[in-house]
Motif scaffolding. Structure first.
Motif, PDB file in Angstrom:
ATOM      1  N   ALA A  93       0.842  -1.335  -0.291  1.00  0.00           N
ATOM      2  CA  ALA A  93      -0.002  -0.539  -0.001  1.00  0.00           C
ATOM      3  C   ALA A  93       0.924   1.366   0.264  1.00  0.00           C
ATOM      4  O   ALA A  93       2.098   1.203   0.849  1.00  0.00           O
ATOM      5  N   VAL A  94       0.209   2.634  -0.420  1.00  0.00           N
ATOM      6  CA  VAL A  94       0.980   3.439  -0.626  1.00  0.00           C
ATOM      7  C   VAL A  94      -0.428   5.263   0.189  1.00  0.00           C
ATOM      8  O   VAL A  94      -1.400   4.631   0.037  1.00  0.00           O
ATOM      9  N   SER A  95       0.201   5.526   1.132  1.00  0.00           N
ATOM     10  CA  SER A  95      -0.622   6.647   1.482  1.00  0.00           C
ATOM     11  C   SER A  95      -0.261   8.020   0.805  1.00  0.00           C
ATOM     12  O   SER A  95       1.411   8.340   0.716  1.00  0.00           O
ATOM     13  N   HIS A  96      -1.001   8.485   0.687  1.00  0.00           N
ATOM     14  CA  HIS A  96      -0.335  10.099   0.118  1.00  0.00           C
ATOM     15  C   HIS A  96      -0.334  11.472   0.966  1.00  0.00           C
ATOM     16  O   HIS A  96      -1.988  11.172   1.913  1.00  0.00           O
ATOM     17  N   ASP A  97       0.107  11.697   1.592  1.00  0.00           N
ATOM     18  CA  ASP A  97       0.061  13.152   2.152  1.00  0.00           C
ATOM     19  C   ASP A  97       0.402  12.729   3.436  1.00  0.00           C
ATOM     20  O   ASP A  97      -0.076  11.995   3.895  1.00  0.00           O
ATOM     21  N   ILE A  98       1.015  13.294   4.275  1.00  0.00           N
ATOM     22  CA  ILE A  98       0.939  13.402   5.896  1.00  0.00           C
ATOM     23  C   ILE A  98      -0.360  12.791   6.727  1.00  0.00           C
ATOM     24  O   ILE A  98       0.062  12.132   7.730  1.00  0.00           O
ATOM     25  N   ASN A  99      -0.973  13.563   6.657  1.00  0.00           N
ATOM     26  CA  ASN A  99      -2.551  13.111   7.396  1.00  0.00           C
ATOM     27  C   ASN A  99      -2.971  11.685   7.468  1.00  0.00           C
ATOM     28  O   ASN A  99      -3.717  10.660   7.761  1.00  0.00           O
ATOM     29  N   MET A 100      -3.404  11.367   5.642  1.00  0.00           N
ATOM     30  CA  MET A 100      -3.496   9.742   5.363  1.00  0.00           C
ATOM     31  C   MET A 100      -2.665   9.198   5.487  1.00  0.00           C
ATOM     32  O   MET A 100      -2.913   7.507   6.230  1.00  0.00           O
ATOM     33  N   THR A 101      -1.159   9.662   6.068  1.00  0.00           N
ATOM     34  CA  THR A 101      -0.044   8.116   6.574  1.00  0.00           C
ATOM     35  C   THR A 101      -0.419   8.146   7.334  1.00  0.00           C
ATOM     36  O   THR A 101      -0.194   7.126   8.520  1.00  0.00           O
ATOM     37  N   GLN A 102      -0.889   9.077   8.340  1.00  0.00           N
ATOM     38  CA  GLN A 102      -0.521   9.193  10.093  1.00  0.00           C
ATOM     39  C   GLN A 102      -1.722   7.883   9.933  1.00  0.00           C
ATOM     40  O   GLN A 102      -1.522   7.498  11.005  1.00  0.00           O
ATOM     41  N   MET A 103      -2.822   8.399   9.208  1.00  0.00           N
ATOM     42  CA  MET A 103      -3.833   7.220   9.629  1.00  0.00           C
ATOM     43  C   MET A 103      -3.637   5.268   9.669  1.00  0.00           C
ATOM     44  O   MET A 103      -4.024   5.077  10.810  1.00  0.00           O
TER      45      MET A 103
END
Length: 316
Positions: free
Chosen positions: A46-56
């Motif tokens: 998986a890849v998350s984009h942006d700091i808020n979604m990466t934190q989740m």
């Protein structure tokens, strides 16, 4: 203890103290904006984009299932605390990843949002990535860019956490985190007086102000913290408005979003010295509150923002 540390501790604790959720049964179909997305198994790259979604993702203990993240260092300063959490996880792109970047990393899941890594008609969309074997889950708050929906609320973030929990079969962690966030908000709201100051959120911009209407999460944060969003009748998410509107609605408090090359101090200096804004109550009384980008965008740090805003709105 910051909320992200609390969330990460929760992700490492035994979940036996929480009601056990039923394990995910694949294939699983999840609603994402106005689409149905089917998962034959839990994603493994998986890849998350942006700091808020990466934190989740990290708060749910999903680091071992991630190929990396994108869109953090190119836009926002990474705090030492966040750097520790990201350690060992590669940043595939400092701003926007390309399709080739995702394919080269064997990505099978992309967590992003409209105006948070994706744009309508752009290279990275569910329509371009799904045929390549990359399932896309869209940040719920951002769905306002592609469909009609109600005002943003904290339930948008809870919905994302629940869905991530189901997709990766970590429902117990998701439920525990949501419960902690809901309790934190409830505790804050117990202390709020009936008075509600008029509030304006300032993201950036000098000719016009980049801000948020009722479809962006800042609206939900302001309201939850006991403020009255002066743009609560604007049917838009992140948007630009004329300064005349700010003067006319005369906010008593201005919330500044801190990120990027222009510091919060520079933004406040601009507001304080703009001749057109000198009649605004918040500027005359120097009532400014600063919150970082990660707290002003949908994610687990929204509860921290609500506490900060509540104290600033109601200093008594």
């Amino acid at each position: 203890m910051t909320f992200i540390r609390l969330a990460l501790c929760l992700s490492l604790l035994s979940v036996t103290q929480w009601a056990q959720a039923e394990a995910t049964r694949y294939p699983l179909t999840i609603q994402s904006c106005n689409r149905d997305v089917t998962f034959n198994q839990a994603p493994t790259h998986a890849v998350s984009h942006d700091i808020n979604m990466t934190q989740m993702m990290l708060a749910l203990g999903l680091k071992p299932r991630m190929a990396g993240y994108s869109g953090i260092s190119g836009w926002k300063a990474v705090t030492p605390e966040m750097q520790v959490i990201l350690d060992g996880l590669p940043e595939l792109a400092s701003k926007y990843p390309s399709i080739e970047t995702l394919l080269n990393a064997n990505v099978d899941f992309f967590f992003a949002g409209w105006d948070y890594g994706m744009r309508v008609g752009g290279d990275l969309t569910p329509q371009t990535l799904t045929p390549l074997g990359i399932n896309v889950y869209e940040l719920t708050e951002s769905c306002a860019f592609v469909m009609k929906r109600p005002a943003a609320s904290l339930e948008d973030t809870y919905n994302d956490l629940r869905n991530l929990g189901k997709i990766f079969d970590v429902q117990d962690r998701a439920n525990a985190l949501i419960a902690q966030m809901q309790q934190s908000v409830a505790d804050t709201r117990k202390t709020l007086p009936e008075s509600r100051p008029r509030v304006f959120l300032y993201d950036s911009g000098e000719d016009r102000a980049m801000t948020s209407g009722r479809l962006g999460i800042p609206h939900a944060l302001i309201e939850a913290a006991g403020g009255d969003d002066i743009l609560g009748d604007i049917d838009a998410s992140w948007t630009r408005i004329n300064w005349e509107t700010v003067v006319e609605r005369n906010p008593e408090v201005i919330v500044i979003v801190d990120y990027s090359e222009v510091s919060a101090e520079q933004k406040q200096h601009f507001l304080e010295h703009n001749p057109a804004l000198q009649s605004v109550a918040a500027i005359r009384n120097k009532r400014f509150i600063v919150i970082p980008y990660v707290q002003a965008t949908p994610g687990i740090d929204n509860v921290v923002a609500i506490k900060t805003l509540a104290k600033g709105f109601h200093p008594q």
